[in-house]
Scaffold this motif. Structure first.
Motif, short mmCIF file in Angstrom:
data_model
loop_
_atom_site.label_atom_id
_atom_site.label_comp_id
_atom_site.label_asym_id
_atom_site.label_seq_id
_atom_site.Cartn_x
_atom_site.Cartn_y
_atom_site.Cartn_z
N TYR A 60 117.33 91.36 52.23
CA TYR A 60 118.13 90.51 53.35
C TYR A 60 117.60 90.64 54.64
O TYR A 60 118.35 90.43 55.63
CB TYR A 60 119.72 90.65 53.33
N HIS A 100 119.38 85.79 60.39
CA HIS A 100 118.53 86.77 61.14
C HIS A 100 117.05 86.87 60.20
O HIS A 100 117.07 86.52 59.41
CB HIS A 100 119.18 88.24 61.03
N PHE A 141 126.55 97.33 59.75
CA PHE A 141 125.96 98.46 58.90
C PHE A 141 126.33 99.80 60.14
O PHE A 141 125.75 100.67 60.05
CB PHE A 141 124.83 98.36 58.80
N PHE A 160 124.06 92.90 61.73
CA PHE A 160 123.98 93.63 60.56
C PHE A 160 123.02 94.95 61.10
O PHE A 160 123.42 95.63 62.07
CB PHE A 160 123.25 93.01 59.46
N GLN A 164 117.68 93.80 61.52
CA GLN A 164 117.90 92.54 61.22
C GLN A 164 118.31 91.89 62.32
O GLN A 164 119.39 91.53 62.69
CB GLN A 164 118.97 92.50 60.09
N ASP A 196 122.91 82.69 53.16
CA ASP A 196 123.27 83.98 53.78
C ASP A 196 124.15 83.85 54.98
O ASP A 196 123.62 83.38 56.06
CB ASP A 196 122.22 84.87 53.93
N GLU A 253 127.16 80.71 52.00
CA GLU A 253 128.12 81.89 52.15
C GLU A 253 128.84 82.25 53.55
O GLU A 253 128.01 82.61 54.57
CB GLU A 253 127.44 83.40 51.84
N PHE A 279 136.02 84.53 51.01
CA PHE A 279 136.37 85.70 50.65
C PHE A 279 137.60 86.48 50.72
O PHE A 279 138.00 87.58 50.65
CB PHE A 279 135.60 86.45 51.89
N GLN A 328 129.65 93.20 46.04
CA GLN A 328 131.21 93.39 45.55
C GLN A 328 131.20 94.33 44.48
O GLN A 328 130.16 94.50 43.73
CB GLN A 328 131.91 92.31 45.19
O1 TEU Z 1 126.60 89.51 53.32
C1 TEU Z 1 127.46 89.10 54.32
C2 TEU Z 1 128.59 89.93 54.40
O2 TEU Z 1 129.73 89.32 55.04
C3 TEU Z 1 128.48 91.13 54.05
O3 TEU Z 1 128.42 92.11 55.09
C4 TEU Z 1 129.70 91.45 53.11
O4 TEU Z 1 130.89 90.82 53.56
C5 TEU Z 1 129.94 92.99 53.17
O5 TEU Z 1 128.55 93.47 52.40
C6 TEU Z 1 131.05 93.14 52.03
O6 TEU Z 1 131.61 94.35 52.28
C7 TEU Z 1 125.39 88.91 53.13
C8 TEU Z 1 124.49 89.65 51.92
O7 TEU Z 1 125.30 89.02 50.75
C9 TEU Z 1 124.62 91.02 52.11
O8 TEU Z 1 123.88 91.64 50.86
C10 TEU Z 1 123.75 91.37 53.32
O9 TEU Z 1 123.81 92.70 53.44
C11 TEU Z 1 124.18 90.38 54.37
O10 TEU Z 1 124.65 89.30 54.61
C12 TEU Z 1 123.31 90.57 55.84
O11 TEU Z 1 122.18 89.83 55.16
#
Ligand code: TEU
Ligand code: CA
Length: 551
Positions: A60, A100, A141, A160, A164, A196, A253, A279, A328
């Motif tokens: 990602y 990103h 993160f 993130f 990124q 994404d 998403e 979500f 998840q």
């Molecule tokens: O996820 C976006 C996102 O909101 C995630 O941070 C998710 O809510 C979190 O992991 C749940 O606790 C997308 C992708 O699906 C994820 O794998 C990537 O890490 C993220 O974007 C950045 O690209």
């Protein structure tokens, strides 16, 4: 719109099937297992990113949108996989990550060279304030969303990881480059995009400080980044420039999406996207420490959320339906009961509850055989940047004891869904002949695809039947949703109405038999599916699911 009666299967390529013994899943591994997907009956594969990437966030973080990650294979192998999918009537939806890029993308390498570089404004650069970050936003993160760059004495935004950097969608050149890349993939014959964090591409341009809550050191960027001022303008432009020219499945998403926003993103006029992922049901247990808790959901909250999305989008927008994905924990562990007694029954019950709703269902790889959380005990077993950073942060800031953080990781870490697909009882569950990049779930001797295919009563064949029902009965696709027993804290029940037909769905979410008169007149209808062969009037057995069609 073909995607309204489709069922989508999500593949996380790193963990699906390794064909060359390097311990990492790859494209040829996917191609080798397409007959399995065809047998299941899925119409579409959503493939998590396979583009060139340094894998800071497992793909990602893209460094080249038009080349395949070396570990996953070559463009020729991609073309062969796509052709083999199409030969089997399976469409391919690619993961589009354009909020990103990787910091190793050519655009960013140029952008950070100097303030005058033509690519400078492809990203979001701001001056610091009093020697500190431009504002108090926290990254998903860990740490600030701003990374200092000595070269030009400025900060760049990254929602993130610092590898990124967020793209600057205000810049028309960024948007044009992305639309060109999307058309390039559509010309290759792909059938859609999962987008994404697409709700995050338009930021509040004043980048104001947010409110800092609880023990956090940073503010949530959500109010200034999710569903931002120009997001629908951008998506309508993307629709005009790309999406409207092809017959695509598009799913956004949309972190932070509300019903009102979803009616715009997934409006029925087709001016933006086909559907969105919301979500609210997977964030039910988010609390003081964010997602990091081992607390279980409660059925009333789950039903309230899903029934709201079913009823309030009716006639306005299209729902996606999912229990799990690569971010998840495993469905049967989180929403069902993954113990030996009830794993199969509860997995079938969950599948019934979701697949009989209105919308496009998504199956996450392994869900169709009832794969469970890995429940890794040691932090060294984790690979996910989000989990590792959260653990380090929790320890550094002493916000919870190590065993509490480990018990939260065991329940909610993204790595629970990223352990390799369990194909058979051979070493490493048949995923690889090498050393897997992440631990194999040790229950593969009891849970694997080969055994499932030999067992007429398996979860696999139950999913196969649910998918077939969607093709056989229009009411499953078009019936209007009405909640039933909306105060019950054990049974999730609803009905679907289409003309003079009524589909009644009842699911016992507990390991106890419960009083239920919902099916007392079942003999007047036709039972479409159930996870029990025999029923008892007036009750539902533990995790019993039943679907009756009355015409
Ligand atoms: O996820 C976006 C996102 O909101 C995630 O941070 C998710 O809510 C979190 O992991 C749940 O606790 C997308 C992708 O699906 C994820 O794998 C990537 O890490 C993220 O974007 C950045 O690209
Ligand atoms: Ca491999």
């Amino acid at each position: 719109m073909w995607w309204k009666n489709s069922v989508v299967y999500q593949i996380y390529p790193r963990s699906f099937a390794d064909s060359n013994g390097d311990g990492i899943g790859d494209l040829n591994g996917i191609t080798a297992h397409l007959d399995y997907l065809q047998k299941l009956g899925v119409d579409v594969v959503w493939l998590s990113p396979v583009y060139q990437s340094p894998n800071d966030d497992n793909g990602y973080d893209i460094s080249d949108y038009q080349n395949i990650m070396q570990e996953f294979g070559t463009m020729e192998e991609f073309d062969r996989m796509l052709a083999e999918m199409h030969k089997r009537g399976i469409r391919l939806v690619m993961d589009l990550v354009v909020n990103h890029t990787s910091d190793e993308h050519a655009w960013f390498i140029e952008s950070k060279k100097s303030k005058e570089n033509p690519y400078r404004d492809f990203y979001i650069w701001r001056e610091g304030k009093d020697g500190k970050e431009p504002n108090n936003w926290g990254a998903c993160f860990g740490g600030s969303t701003w990374e200092y760059d000595r070269e030009t004495d400025m900060y760049y935004l990254h929602c993130f990881s610092k590898k990124q950097p967020d793209l600057n969608w205000e810049n028309k050149a960024v948007r044009n480059n992305i639309y060109e890349m999307m058309c390039w993939w559509c010309e290759k014959g792909i059938d859609g995009f999962r987008m994404d964090v697409i709700s995050m591409i338009s930021k509040e341009q004043s980048y104001p400080n947010g409110e800092i809550h609880g023990g956090s050191s940073y503010a949530d960027f959500g109010p200034f980044v999710c569903n931002g001022p120009r997001v629908h303008e951008y998506l309508q432009e993307m629709n005009r420039e790309v999406l409207s020219k092809y017959n695509l499945l598009t799913v956004g998403e949309t972190a932070g999406v509300t019903i009102e926003e979803a009616k715009k993103y997934a409006n029925l006029d087709g001016t933006e996207l086909g559907m969105v992922f919301q979500f609210e049901h997977v964030d039910l247990t988010v609390g003081e420490f964010g997602k990091w808790t081992d607390e279980r959901f409660c059925l009333k909250d789950l039903r309230e959320v899903l029934n709201k999305w079913q009823t309030e989008l009716e006639g306005k927008a299209w729902n996606s339906l999912y229990w799990s994905n690569h971010d998840q924990p495993r469905a049967v562990s989180r929403f069902g009961n993954d113990g030996p007694m009830y794993r199969k029954l509860s997995a079938k019950m969950l599948a019934t509850c979701l697949h009989m709703m209105k919308g496009t269902p998504y199956i996450y790889q392994g869900e169709e055989i009832g794969m469970t959380n890995a429940y890794f005990e040691k932090i060294e077993e984790y690979r996910d940047i989000e989990s590792i950073h959260a653990f380090e942060d929790a320890m550094e800031r002493n916000i919870m004891a190590e065993e509490d953080m480990i018990s939260a990781l065991k329940v909610i870490s993204r790595d629970n869904a990223r352990t390799p697909m369990q194909w058979n009882r051979s070493r490493h569950a048949g995923f690889t002949t090498g050393t897997p990049w992440i631990g194999i779930n040790q229950n593969y001797l009891q849970i694997n695809a080969e055994d499932a295919l030999q067992d007429a009563d398996s979860i696999f064949y139950y999913y196969q039947k649910l998918i077939a029902l969607r093709k056989q009965y229009n009411i499953v696709v078009d019936g209007i949703f009405y909640g039933l027993l909306e105060d019950d804290d054990k049974i999730y029940a609803y009905e679907r109405i289409l003309g003079n037909q009524k589909l009644v769905v009842g699911c016992n979410f507990t390991d106890k038999k419960v009083d239920c008169t919902l099916f007392d007149n079942a003999e007047e209808g036709e039972e479409l599916i159930s996870n029990y062969k025999h029923h008892k009037k007036g009750i539902l057995k533990p995790y019993e699911a039943r679907v009756i069609l009355f015409s």
